[in-house]
Design a protein around this motif. Sequence first.
Motif, PDB file in Angstrom:
ATOM      1  N   LEU A 189      -4.282  12.874   9.386  1.00 27.18           N
ATOM      2  CA  LEU A 189      -5.171  12.375   8.653  1.00 27.18           C
ATOM      3  C   LEU A 189      -5.075  11.749   7.145  1.00 27.18           C
ATOM      4  O   LEU A 189      -4.010  12.194   6.646  1.00 27.18           O
ATOM      5  N   ARG A 190      -6.309  10.873   6.607  1.00 33.43           N
ATOM      6  CA  ARG A 190      -6.100  10.856   5.299  1.00 33.43           C
ATOM      7  C   ARG A 190      -7.585  11.154   4.922  1.00 33.43           C
ATOM      8  O   ARG A 190      -8.367  10.729   5.495  1.00 33.43           O
ATOM      9  N   LEU A 191      -7.518  11.665   3.643  1.00 33.76           N
ATOM     10  CA  LEU A 191      -8.996  12.052   3.099  1.00 33.76           C
ATOM     11  C   LEU A 191      -8.913  10.675   2.120  1.00 33.76           C
ATOM     12  O   LEU A 191      -8.057  10.549   1.150  1.00 33.76           O
ATOM     13  N   TYR A 192      -9.688   9.928   2.307  1.00 37.96           N
ATOM     14  CA  TYR A 192     -10.027   8.846   1.161  1.00 37.96           C
ATOM     15  C   TYR A 192     -11.117   8.845   0.493  1.00 37.96           C
ATOM     16  O   TYR A 192     -12.255   9.250   0.804  1.00 37.96           O
ATOM     17  N   TYR A 193     -11.134   7.889  -0.817  1.00 35.59           N
ATOM     18  CA  TYR A 193     -12.346   7.868  -1.712  1.00 35.59           C
ATOM     19  C   TYR A 193     -12.198   6.730  -2.458  1.00 35.59           C
ATOM     20  O   TYR A 193     -11.013   6.039  -2.569  1.00 35.59           O
ATOM     21  N   PRO A 194     -13.392   6.171  -2.984  1.00 33.00           N
ATOM     22  CA  PRO A 194     -13.243   4.915  -3.778  1.00 33.00           C
ATOM     23  C   PRO A 194     -12.413   5.063  -5.076  1.00 33.00           C
ATOM     24  O   PRO A 194     -12.102   5.972  -5.726  1.00 33.00           O
ATOM     25  N   GLY A 195     -11.684   3.966  -5.255  1.00 30.98           N
ATOM     26  CA  GLY A 195     -10.517   4.145  -6.385  1.00 30.98           C
ATOM     27  C   GLY A 195     -11.129   3.529  -7.632  1.00 30.98           C
ATOM     28  O   GLY A 195     -10.371   3.414  -8.776  1.00 30.98           O
TER      29      GLY A 195
END
Length: 216
Positions: A189-195
């Motif tokens: 999995l990847r946890l992602y958020y705005p950069g």
Amino acid sequence: MEAADTKDSPRGPLRVLASDVVATLLMETVIPTFLSEYPHVQLELVANSAFVDIVAEGFDAAFRLSDDVPKDMIALKFGAPSCMKVVGSPAYLKGRHLPVSPEELEVLDCVRSRPATGIPYRWEFEKGRKKISIEPKGAFTVNRSELALQAALRGLGVSYVPEKLCRAHLETGALVSLLDDWSSLYEGLRLYYPGHRLVPPALRAFINVVKTSELA
């Protein structure tokens, strides 16, 4: 956690999006731990397997497989590669022909899965350099992996579910896995958020809890 009682402790709202399966896994340890350690954060967990623009919909972060993460996001890897499993209950499988190849699944009742809108998911298999994709046949269709798992546990047929979701039932013998030598791995999995913006303290705290969990 001592920091939870200080004025510098993370606080405020935090919205996290995850697929049905990941949301279920998060509820096992991550969410209880986070709420216990950071009581001043108002956490909202939304389970939705559809593709969502997290910025437009007001989410702080989301979980996805690596190939599904938008390119303009910061993505952190969590968890080792996993696989899908074809599982059925011992009672259902007793006396039935057990397939040794994906093509032989047609002799069993397959619990199909598909989103609320769209076509049924195909079952993917891989053995060496050989890859097979089949459209399972069966009278029962669900739109959530948890429902497919419950169908298998109740002897309604065989289901195709993530290994992480059915692992405990395989260990207890409540379910039996088939075609293990045909299982194809997929990335963790990847946890992602705005950069394009600073990581809020509540999200940073959530990331730290995930890092120390079994998802990591």
